[in-house]
Design an enzyme around this catalytic site. Structure first.
Site, PDB file in Angstrom:
ATOM      1  N   ARG A  32     -12.353  -4.853  -6.736  1.00  0.00           N
ATOM      2  CA  ARG A  32     -12.037  -5.450  -5.448  1.00  0.00           C
ATOM      3  C   ARG A  32     -13.326  -5.664  -4.660  1.00  0.00           C
ATOM      4  O   ARG A  32     -14.155  -4.760  -4.555  1.00  0.00           O
ATOM      5  CB  ARG A  32     -11.110  -4.475  -4.716  1.00  0.00           C
ATOM      6  CG  ARG A  32     -10.288  -5.076  -3.632  1.00  0.00           C
ATOM      7  CD  ARG A  32      -9.269  -4.067  -3.152  1.00  0.00           C
ATOM      8  NE  ARG A  32      -9.918  -2.905  -2.538  1.00  0.00           N
ATOM      9  CZ  ARG A  32      -9.389  -2.197  -1.539  1.00  0.00           C
ATOM     10  NH1 ARG A  32      -8.205  -2.519  -1.051  1.00  0.00           N
ATOM     11  NH2 ARG A  32     -10.017  -1.163  -1.035  1.00  0.00           N
ATOM     12  N   ASP A  64       2.138  -4.583   8.787  1.00  0.00           N
ATOM     13  CA  ASP A  64       0.973  -3.736   8.565  1.00  0.00           C
ATOM     14  C   ASP A  64      -0.253  -4.655   8.455  1.00  0.00           C
ATOM     15  O   ASP A  64      -0.360  -5.443   7.518  1.00  0.00           O
ATOM     16  CB  ASP A  64       1.168  -2.912   7.285  1.00  0.00           C
ATOM     17  CG  ASP A  64       0.034  -1.926   7.053  1.00  0.00           C
ATOM     18  OD1 ASP A  64      -1.102  -2.224   7.471  1.00  0.00           O
ATOM     19  OD2 ASP A  64       0.277  -0.872   6.435  1.00  0.00           O
ATOM     20  N   PHE A  88       0.878  -1.164   0.000  1.00  0.00           N
ATOM     21  CA  PHE A  88       0.000   0.000   0.000  1.00  0.00           C
ATOM     22  C   PHE A  88       0.922   1.223   0.000  1.00  0.00           C
ATOM     23  O   PHE A  88       1.847   1.306   0.803  1.00  0.00           O
ATOM     24  CB  PHE A  88      -0.893  -0.011   1.246  1.00  0.00           C
ATOM     25  CG  PHE A  88      -1.946   1.053   1.217  1.00  0.00           C
ATOM     26  CD1 PHE A  88      -3.139   0.845   0.558  1.00  0.00           C
ATOM     27  CD2 PHE A  88      -1.737   2.271   1.842  1.00  0.00           C
ATOM     28  CE1 PHE A  88      -4.119   1.835   0.523  1.00  0.00           C
ATOM     29  CE2 PHE A  88      -2.710   3.263   1.808  1.00  0.00           C
ATOM     30  CZ  PHE A  88      -3.905   3.039   1.140  1.00  0.00           C
ATOM     31  N   TYR A 124     -10.696   1.329  10.759  1.00  0.00           N
ATOM     32  CA  TYR A 124     -11.902   1.713  10.015  1.00  0.00           C
ATOM     33  C   TYR A 124     -12.236   0.732   8.907  1.00  0.00           C
ATOM     34  O   TYR A 124     -13.210   0.930   8.198  1.00  0.00           O
ATOM     35  CB  TYR A 124     -11.779   3.146   9.466  1.00  0.00           C
ATOM     36  CG  TYR A 124     -10.556   3.427   8.628  1.00  0.00           C
ATOM     37  CD1 TYR A 124     -10.455   2.991   7.321  1.00  0.00           C
ATOM     38  CD2 TYR A 124      -9.494   4.169   9.153  1.00  0.00           C
ATOM     39  CE1 TYR A 124      -9.334   3.259   6.558  1.00  0.00           C
ATOM     40  CE2 TYR A 124      -8.366   4.441   8.405  1.00  0.00           C
ATOM     41  CZ  TYR A 124      -8.290   3.981   7.101  1.00  0.00           C
ATOM     42  OH  TYR A 124      -7.165   4.247   6.355  1.00  0.00           O
ATOM     43  N   LYS A 125     -11.430  -0.294   8.706  1.00  0.00           N
ATOM     44  CA  LYS A 125     -11.747  -1.288   7.677  1.00  0.00           C
ATOM     45  C   LYS A 125     -12.552  -2.413   8.337  1.00  0.00           C
ATOM     46  O   LYS A 125     -13.683  -2.200   8.743  1.00  0.00           O
ATOM     47  CB  LYS A 125     -10.460  -1.754   6.994  1.00  0.00           C
ATOM     48  CG  LYS A 125      -9.842  -0.615   6.170  1.00  0.00           C
ATOM     49  CD  LYS A 125      -8.489  -0.906   5.584  1.00  0.00           C
ATOM     50  CE  LYS A 125      -7.977   0.318   4.821  1.00  0.00           C
ATOM     51  NZ  LYS A 125      -6.541   0.300   4.569  1.00  0.00           N
TER      52      LYS A 125
HETATM   53  C1  LIG Z   1      -5.736   1.461   4.408  1.00  0.00           C
HETATM   54  C2  LIG Z   1      -4.277   1.274   4.577  1.00  0.00           C
HETATM   55  C3  LIG Z   1      -3.474   2.262   5.159  1.00  0.00           C
HETATM   56  C4  LIG Z   1      -4.112   3.570   5.532  1.00  0.00           C
HETATM   57  O1  LIG Z   1      -3.305   4.450   6.203  1.00  0.00           O
HETATM   58  P1  LIG Z   1      -3.956   5.761   6.845  1.00  0.00           P
HETATM   59  O2  LIG Z   1      -2.834   6.433   7.487  1.00  0.00           O
HETATM   60  O3  LIG Z   1      -5.052   5.312   7.762  1.00  0.00           O
HETATM   61  O4  LIG Z   1      -4.570   6.576   5.741  1.00  0.00           O
HETATM   62  C5  LIG Z   1      -2.133   1.985   5.364  1.00  0.00           C
HETATM   63  N1  LIG Z   1      -1.597   0.784   4.993  1.00  0.00           N
HETATM   64  C6  LIG Z   1      -2.353  -0.170   4.407  1.00  0.00           C
HETATM   65  C7  LIG Z   1      -1.745  -1.469   4.028  1.00  0.00           C
HETATM   66  C8  LIG Z   1      -3.700   0.048   4.167  1.00  0.00           C
HETATM   67  O5  LIG Z   1      -4.435  -0.876   3.572  1.00  0.00           O
END
Ligand SMILES: *Cc1c(COP(=O)(O)O)cnc(C)c1O
Length: 415
Positions: free
Chosen positions: A374, A200, A128, A225-226
């Site tokens: 997705r 992560d 990501f 939040y996911k």
């Molecule tokens: C959604 C996501 C993020 C989001 O980071 P934020 O700082 O909350 O915007 C980071 N890493 C991964 C792998 C994600 O899927």
């Protein structure tokens, strides 16, 4: 799985689903099939109740007293332990605070400081992107440090690990393909070279059982939040293994991480344990929404979640390939359930437009550039009939080619 899968068969699966009762805790509108809980989890009624109380009574009526009387100040550590239960962390090793991006910054610096003399961060080109952007930012503050990537410097992340590497930053489940890494094996491989690991967990916390303590992980971060349903912009979390607590430091040394914040001393002194990962004042209303969301998880066994997640994703893959295979959709997610998280991705040249047509018909997934559709499967509120219907809608869009209508090509700021 063999045999025909018709409405009667999926309805029987819903009737036998041990998580069936969970859906009533969520505020999902009738007719919506929500397959995007991997991007923004659905709202729970318990989250609404927490927000209402926190806003009207605690903030509105009791004002500043609520820092003490409503326990606002303790929320980051208390909720941290509740998230910890879902990711295999014994109490005292998880704190909820800030964003995943910020927490990556803190944990990368913390890991590097624990490995003086080592000059390399290893990550993955397919990560990501924010993880890589933050790693670049960390490097910009540390002259001589460099970033090596799987997919750029070597085909496999394992091949990049040696005695020069301070830390590996790696996604447990890939946000795009849904591929799941072997956490215990990669962590062991890193430790053999004296390297630390930051995992992560954005796409695994709340999606599948995670065993941070069991895998001997050093640090982990993730968002709430996911799959955890904490609400838009809900604060993220950090895990740090207890064995590192005494020596760990991080550079965002704000007053909430101080040993005695209300002594107002002029020199920083890091607090004990996970407190030292805090920086400044935390978003209490967002923490309270998360508290409500976590109430729903209290009665849930992650092994049951995983079993249903595998069944949902297996059925989705099978039905899409059976009914839509002829229209050029290509599976991008590992077919082997043991190697994927709780999402399924299909590639198609018209991915963006097809997804817009799906959303218009109440089947909500998302699009990831350049050509990925997705679909996230959140076992607390997605059922087998939902999967069946979603595939029927997809089949119709592909068969009729309605997705080619120009109105589906308009792009918003968030895709
Ligand atoms: C959604 C996501 C993020 C989001 O980071 P934020 O700082 O909350 O915007 C980071 N890493 C991964 C792998 C994600 O899927």
């Amino acid at each position: 799985m063999t045999g025909t899968l018709d409405v009667a068969a999926v309805d029987a699966m819903d009737a036998a689903d041990p998580l069936r009762a969970c859906r009533k805790h969520f505020a999902l509108a009738d007719g919506v099939i929500y397959l995007d809980g991997n991007s923004l989890g659905a709202a729970s009624l318990a989250a609404f109740a927490e927000l209402e109380t926190a806003a009207r009574q605690e903030w509105g009526r009791d004002l500043i007293k609520s820092w003490n009387t409503a326990g606002w100040f303790q929320l980051p550590l208390q909720l941290g332990d509740r998230v910890g239960r879902l990711i295999g962390a014994a109490p005292g090793q998880t704190v909820v605070c800030d964003t995943t991006s910020l927490n990556i910054y803190k944990t990368l610096h913390a890991a590097i400081a624990l490995r003086p003399g080592r000059r390399v961060i290893v990550s993955e080109a397919g990560s990501f992107p924010t993880d890589l952007y933050v790693a670049e930012g960390v490097i910009s503050t540390l002259p001589g440090m460099e970033l090596r990537l799987e997919g750029t410097h070597a085909p496999q992340i394992e091949d990049l690990i040696d005695e020069t590497v301070a830390v590996v930053l790696v996604n447990h489940v890939n946000y795009k393909s849904g591929e799941l890494r072997d956490m215990a094996a990669l962590t062991k491989k890193a430790h053999e070279a004296g390297t630390l690991v930051v995992w992560d967990l954005c796409h695994s916390a709340g999606a599948l059982p995670v065993d941070l303590d069991g895998a001997n992980v050093d640090f982990a971060v993730g968002c709430t939040y996911k799959y955890l349903n904490g609400g838009p912009g809900a604060p993220a979390f950090i895990y740090a293994a207890r064995r590192h607590h005494e020596n760990v430091v991080q550079p965002l040394s704000g007053w909430w991480g101080h040993a005695r914040p209300f002594a107002f001393e002029h020199r920083y002194a890091a607090g004990d344990g996970m407190v030292r990962f805090l920086c400044g004042t935390q978003p209490i209303l967002s923490l309270r929404a998360l508290k409500g969301a976590l109430d729903v998880w209290d009665a849930v066994d992650m092994a049951v979640v995983r079993e249903k997640s595998i069944a949902l994703t297996d059925i989705f893959i099978r039905l899409v390939e059976e009914k839509c295979g002829q229209y050029g959709v290509a599976l991008e997610t590992p077919r082997d359930a043991a190697r994927r998280g709780s999402q399924v991705s299909f590639a198609h040249e018209g991915a963006y437009e097809i997804m817009q047509a799906l959303i218009e018909r109440g089947v909500i997934g998302d699009f990831r550039a350049p050509s990925t559709m997705r679909f996230g499967f959140t076992p607390l509120y997605v059922g087998y009939r939902d999967v069946f219907q979603a595939v029927n809608v997809l089949e119709e869009i592909l068969r009729t080619e309605v997705w080619r209508d120009v109105r589906y090509a308009v792009r918003g700021a968030v895709t």
